[in-house]
Write a protein that holds these residues in place. Structure first.
Motif, PDB file in Angstrom:
ATOM      1  N   SER A 256      44.951  43.498  32.534  1.00 41.16           N
ATOM      2  CA  SER A 256      45.428  44.698  33.225  1.00 41.16           C
ATOM      3  C   SER A 256      46.190  44.268  34.469  1.00 41.16           C
ATOM      4  N   GLU A 257      46.858  45.228  35.090  1.00 43.73           N
ATOM      5  CA  GLU A 257      47.562  44.945  36.330  1.00 43.73           C
ATOM      6  C   GLU A 257      46.589  44.498  37.410  1.00 43.73           C
ATOM      7  N   TYR A 258      45.357  44.997  37.374  1.00 45.37           N
ATOM      8  CA  TYR A 258      44.371  44.683  38.406  1.00 45.37           C
ATOM      9  C   TYR A 258      43.798  43.288  38.216  1.00 45.37           C
ATOM     10  N   ALA A 259      43.640  42.859  36.969  1.00 40.20           N
ATOM     11  CA  ALA A 259      43.270  41.473  36.711  1.00 40.20           C
ATOM     12  C   ALA A 259      44.409  40.538  37.109  1.00 40.20           C
ATOM     13  N   ARG A 260      45.655  40.946  36.852  1.00 40.02           N
ATOM     14  CA  ARG A 260      46.807  40.130  37.243  1.00 40.02           C
ATOM     15  C   ARG A 260      46.871  39.990  38.757  1.00 40.02           C
ATOM     16  N   ARG A 261      46.603  41.092  39.449  1.00 39.84           N
ATOM     17  CA  ARG A 261      46.634  41.058  40.917  1.00 39.84           C
ATOM     18  C   ARG A 261      45.572  40.120  41.466  1.00 39.84           C
ATOM     19  N   THR A 262      44.377  40.141  40.879  1.00 43.25           N
ATOM     20  CA  THR A 262      43.313  39.231  41.302  1.00 43.25           C
ATOM     21  C   THR A 262      43.748  37.784  41.110  1.00 43.25           C
ATOM     22  N   LEU A 263      44.370  37.493  39.974  1.00 45.64           N
ATOM     23  CA  LEU A 263      44.866  36.142  39.710  1.00 45.64           C
ATOM     24  C   LEU A 263      45.877  35.715  40.759  1.00 45.64           C
ATOM     25  N   VAL A 264      46.851  36.564  41.046  1.00 44.27           N
ATOM     26  CA  VAL A 264      47.907  36.221  41.998  1.00 44.27           C
ATOM     27  C   VAL A 264      47.326  35.983  43.387  1.00 44.27           C
ATOM     28  N   GLU A 265      46.415  36.865  43.832  1.00 43.85           N
ATOM     29  CA  GLU A 265      45.884  36.771  45.192  1.00 43.85           C
ATOM     30  C   GLU A 265      44.969  35.572  45.387  1.00 43.85           C
ATOM     31  N   HIS A 266      44.197  35.219  44.356  1.00 41.33           N
ATOM     32  CA  HIS A 266      43.194  34.178  44.518  1.00 41.33           C
ATOM     33  C   HIS A 266      43.650  32.802  44.048  1.00 41.33           C
TER      34      HIS A 266
END
Length: 391
Positions: A148-158
């Motif tokens: 999901s976009e939210y899993a992608r965002r977690t990947l990018v941020e961390h």
């Protein structure tokens, strides 16, 4: 294609990631591919023929829950043996940053590696601190998928980098064609999830239930999942506890029948969700869905277009929304019709094709690298040629 898939969580403790991996493996096998899944499992756990046990798992607090993971010398040895025996064209690791088999496989594997990231979490100091340890392994990944976009965002941020978004898959027809069960029909709300995991939201639903029963005393709540049933109803007045029916762990067939039977499926989850596979299953079964307004849930439900949303952790808002749906058959029918169309994008026929396209891309890339290296003398050849000249 020979495909190795790595499951980070214990196979014998059901969860969304395990179900995703199981369904993906079986769909790929149905298409004619050779698939092997490596997963933690107790020695006496009955396993499908395509699953290889990596040994027992231990409970670890991870992503706001207690996950059963496998990590250590024995697990690492089993990973290496599985990779050696499998001679896979591509290895697909799920949750490679979790302290489990995925990370061990990243360290050990050679060749094309695809990784799927399922986790959605707020900015974590622990994950940021662990990045220097994770980086060498994660750099070996050829392609990244986020559910999901939210899993992608977690990947990018961390962890940095980016990913293609491919959602979790569902066998839509399996749920759509299930037969309703007569004893589960008639003014029923449904909940499926671990009873004793607070983020699944059952306590919020229990706080809402007295207001729902005050206006609609014939309503029943059907709860499927493991956990302490007496503790779950402890907050309810004694006379209302009989309106909650606990079904325990249910089979996939009964889960589909339950979703086909209820008037409203309620997902009161409070956080830590990157997708919401149960929402897709409920939509596939034609159940009108009422869910907390988590970002991931809102995305699955088309921002409320195919399911109703209520303010997260607000029991009064949940009760009001449930009463509106229970009292409005035409609204429920409209949600079911729109949901049946919307959910087709999550069918495995679409999702697996997208994943296979990623596999083929990384395999083509690996083949190109090998071809380029074969086209020029390697270091050993250059050294030998130089030695020959010097003799």
């Amino acid at each position: 294609m020979r495909i190795g898939i790595v499951c980070p969580y214990a196979w014998d403790v059901p969860g969304g990631v395990q179900f995703h991996i199981r369904d993906l493996a079986e769909h790929l096998i149905g298409l004619g591919h050779e698939v092997s899944v490596l997963a933690p499992a107790e020695e006496d756990t009955p396993l499908p023929p395509y699953v290889v046990s990596a040994g027992r798992a231990v409970p670890v607090r991870y992503n706001g829950s207690v996950a059963r993971l496998s990590f250590g010398v024995l697990s690492a040895a089993r990973v290496r043996r599985w990779l050696h025996d499998g001679t896979f064209d591509v290895v697909h690791i799920h949750e490679p940053a979790a302290p489990s088999l995925g990370l061990l496989t990243c360290w050990a594997a050679q060749g094309p590696i695809v990784a799927t990231f399922h986790t959605s979490t707020a900015r974590s100091r622990v994950m940021l601190a662990a990045y220097p340890i994770l980086q060498p392994a994660l750099e070996k990944i050829s392609a990244r998928i986020a559910v999901s976009e939210y899993a992608r965002r977690t990947l990018v941020e961390h962890l940095g980098g980016d990913a293609v978004t491919i959602p979790n898959g569902v066998d839509v027809d399996f749920f759509a064609k299930a037969e309703p069960k007569a004893e589960w029909q008639g003014q029923t709300l449904g909940f499926i999830g671990r009873i004793d995991e607070p983020r699944k939201g059952l306590p919020v639903l229990m706080r809402a239930l007295p207001k729902i029963l005050a206006e609609r005393p014939d309503t029943r709540l059907l709860v499927a999942g493991r956990g302490d049933e007496q503790e779950a109803v402890a907050s309810l007045p004694q006379e209302m506890r009989a309106r909650v029916e606990f079904l325990g762990m249910v089979s996939d067939e009964d889960k589909a029948r339950l979703l086909r039977s209820v008037d409203v499926y309620v997902a009161p989850n409070t956080g830590g969700e990157s997708f919401g596979i149960i929402l897709v299953e409920a939509l596939s079964a034609g159940a009108p869905v009422l869910a907390s307004d988590l970002d991931a849930f809102a995305q699955v439900l088309d921002q409320g277009g195919v399911g109703d949303l209520f303010a997260n952790e607000d029991a009064d808002a949940l009760a009001a929304a449930a009463l509106r749906l229970l009292g409005d058959p035409s609204r429920r029918a409209g949600l079911s019709e729109r949901g049946a169309l919307h959910v087709r994008r999550f069918d495995w026929s679409t999702v697996a094709a997208d994943i296979l396209a990623v596999y083929e891309t990384v395999m083509d890339g690996a083949a190109s690298v090998v071809a380029a290296e074969d086209a020029r003398p390697g270091r050993v050849a250059r050294v030998r040629a130089r030695m020959g000249r010097e003799q």
